[in-house]
Design an enzyme around this catalytic site. Sequence first.
Site, PDB file in Angstrom:
ATOM      1  CB  SER A  22      -3.394  37.052  31.953  1.00 50.17           C
ATOM      2  OG  SER A  22      -4.212  36.477  31.132  1.00 50.17           O
ATOM      3  CG  ASN A 109     -16.238  37.858  32.887  1.00 49.13           C
ATOM      4  OD1 ASN A 109     -15.057  37.813  32.497  1.00 49.13           O
ATOM      5  ND2 ASN A 109     -17.003  38.817  33.108  1.00 49.13           N
ATOM      6  CG  HIS A 155      10.947  39.184  78.064  1.00 49.98           C
ATOM      7  ND1 HIS A 155      10.070  40.320  77.557  1.00 49.98           N
ATOM      8  CD2 HIS A 155      10.288  38.437  78.899  1.00 49.98           C
ATOM      9  CE1 HIS A 155       9.148  40.409  78.252  1.00 49.98           C
ATOM     10  NE2 HIS A 155       9.039  39.078  79.120  1.00 49.98           N
ATOM     11  CB  SER A 276      31.805  33.268  54.090  1.00 54.17           C
ATOM     12  OG  SER A 276      32.829  34.349  53.634  1.00 54.17           O
ATOM     13  CE  LYS A 282      30.069  33.607  59.141  1.00 52.60           C
ATOM     14  NZ  LYS A 282      29.771  35.038  58.517  1.00 52.60           N
ATOM     15  CD  GLU A 289      20.994  34.254  57.546  1.00 52.56           C
ATOM     16  OE1 GLU A 289      21.615  34.970  56.214  1.00 52.56           O
ATOM     17  OE2 GLU A 289      21.894  33.606  57.910  1.00 52.56           O
ATOM     18  CD  GLN A 321      -5.085  39.541  32.756  1.00 51.38           C
ATOM     19  OE1 GLN A 321      -6.010  39.312  32.045  1.00 51.38           O
ATOM     20  NE2 GLN A 321      -4.033  40.324  32.355  1.00 51.38           N
TER      21      GLN A 321
HETATM   22  N1  ARG Z   1      -7.452  36.926  31.598  1.00 52.78           N
HETATM   23  C1  ARG Z   1      -8.618  37.308  32.228  1.00 52.78           C
HETATM   24  C2  ARG Z   1      -8.412  36.867  33.909  1.00 52.78           C
HETATM   25  O1  ARG Z   1      -7.428  36.594  34.122  1.00 52.78           O
HETATM   26  C3  ARG Z   1      -9.728  36.305  31.789  1.00 52.78           C
HETATM   27  C4  ARG Z   1     -11.183  36.875  32.068  1.00 52.78           C
HETATM   28  C5  ARG Z   1     -11.376  37.965  31.082  1.00 52.78           C
HETATM   29  N2  ARG Z   1     -12.613  38.515  31.058  1.00 52.78           N
HETATM   30  C6  ARG Z   1     -12.677  39.713  30.607  1.00 52.78           C
HETATM   31  N3  ARG Z   1     -13.979  40.184  30.387  1.00 52.78           N
HETATM   32  N4  ARG Z   1     -11.952  40.388  30.056  1.00 52.78           N
HETATM   33  O2  ARG Z   1      -9.052  37.673  34.693  1.00 52.78           O
END
Ligand code: ARG
Length: 463
Positions: A22, A109, A155, A276, A282, A289, A321
């Site tokens: 990640s 975590n 409306h 345009s 235009k 938009e 994640q």
């Molecule tokens: N990259 C993980 C996330 O974004 C971090 C936590 C990972 N924890 C694990 N037990 N694999 O959630």
Amino acid sequence: MALWAGRFSKEVDETVNAFNSSISFDARMFAQDITGSIAHATMLGDCGIIEKSESEHIIEGLRGILADLESGKLVFDPNAEDIHMFVEAELTKRLGNTGKRLHTARSRNDQVALDIRLYLRDEIDEIARLVHKLAVTICDIAEQHKETILPGYTHLQRAQPITFAHHLLCYAQMLRRDLMRLVDTKERMNECPLGSGALAGTTYPIDRWQTAKLLGFDKPVDNSLDGVSDRDFCVELCCALSLIMTHLSRFSEEIILWCSWEFKFIELDDAYATGSSIMPQKKNPDVTELIRGKTGRVNGDLVTLLSMLKGLPLAYNKDMQEDKEAIFDAIDNVKLCVKTFIPMLSTMRVIKENMRKAAAKGFINATDCADYLVKKGMPFRDAYKITGTLVAKCIAEDLTLETLPIESYREMSELFADDVYDAINLENCVMQRNSYGGPSPKAVTDQLDELRYELEQAIGCFS
Ligand code: ARG
């Protein structure tokens, strides 16, 4: 070699490695990750879980990493699994064995849960400042148009006379609520998950109140499972962002209509419109938009978050994640949209004459004509019917209520006299709509005063 090599007999497959990683999107939380680690290391030292000198050494190392990342001297390793592993590995590279002590009494975590909260807290402040600035910009424009008559619509049919100021302030009210929702979201998410561990707390004598305080949280999260598995704050924020986009999108839609030749109530500054490639005449409202289009995207982010959480068992699951790309995308796009919207609005030219012309057609004073009879004693339903007949007569004879002769009025009711023309005069109609929250210049002035005060109160809740 992976951090968990002791348990495994093989290297992770390369595709899985890349799939799992990640860092490409969580690297943006590096400052928050390091700030969190500094608080954790401080607490570990103060509680005697690691030596004080080691804690100091770790903090110094972390500060060095932060400085090097900020200056660009250190670059992210795309092969690291995530920002947390990257920082820890870099610390160990720099400090050797001492670096390995940082993760005592902590899990990724609770670390990731902390980082997101810290990151979002900062972003909420910035978004709030932008939303506030937009609301103030709208108030400033409204200030100039308390007497600019505009047909109000239902409306998309011309309905009753209002002013441009009154119409604009409706959007400012939406933004005021958006701001208050951000206040709320920030307040509710301001609890510290650090110390929840992997899910079940820890046997070390940690001080969760200390880390919570060091990091500016009101208190630690009360349940360690909740600390690592809660992403409600991402959903809440994304909801608030979706509503901001919904408001910008409704406003955008009106601006798109208003700068069409069919309305021509406003003209966008050349710097905020596009041409345009083929049609030389235009001038397109692309910005609005795109904002309308991006609203769907932010709503998509909200659905991503809700669907990701739905049915997840406690506590942490890797599904989570997926929270980051969604909420980051929503944040990035909302900031971009508000930033572009503000100068686009403040530079647009308001074409009052066309608003006034539009107000003159469409019988938007018909309710006032009926009310005239009511004020002379007639029941409203009868007055409504007579006025409807008069409108039909005007349409048949290509007249307006203003140009219909008094004889025609009196044919329908003896209660009509010459003063009916004053009663249906658009300026008077607006002036007399003086009920609380109404469009009269006086009511709008009161609304504006209150609104400006409330906006200042709300922005005071952010740093
Ligand atoms: N990259 C993980 C996330 O974004 C971090 C936590 C990972 N924890 C694990 N037990 N694999 O959630």
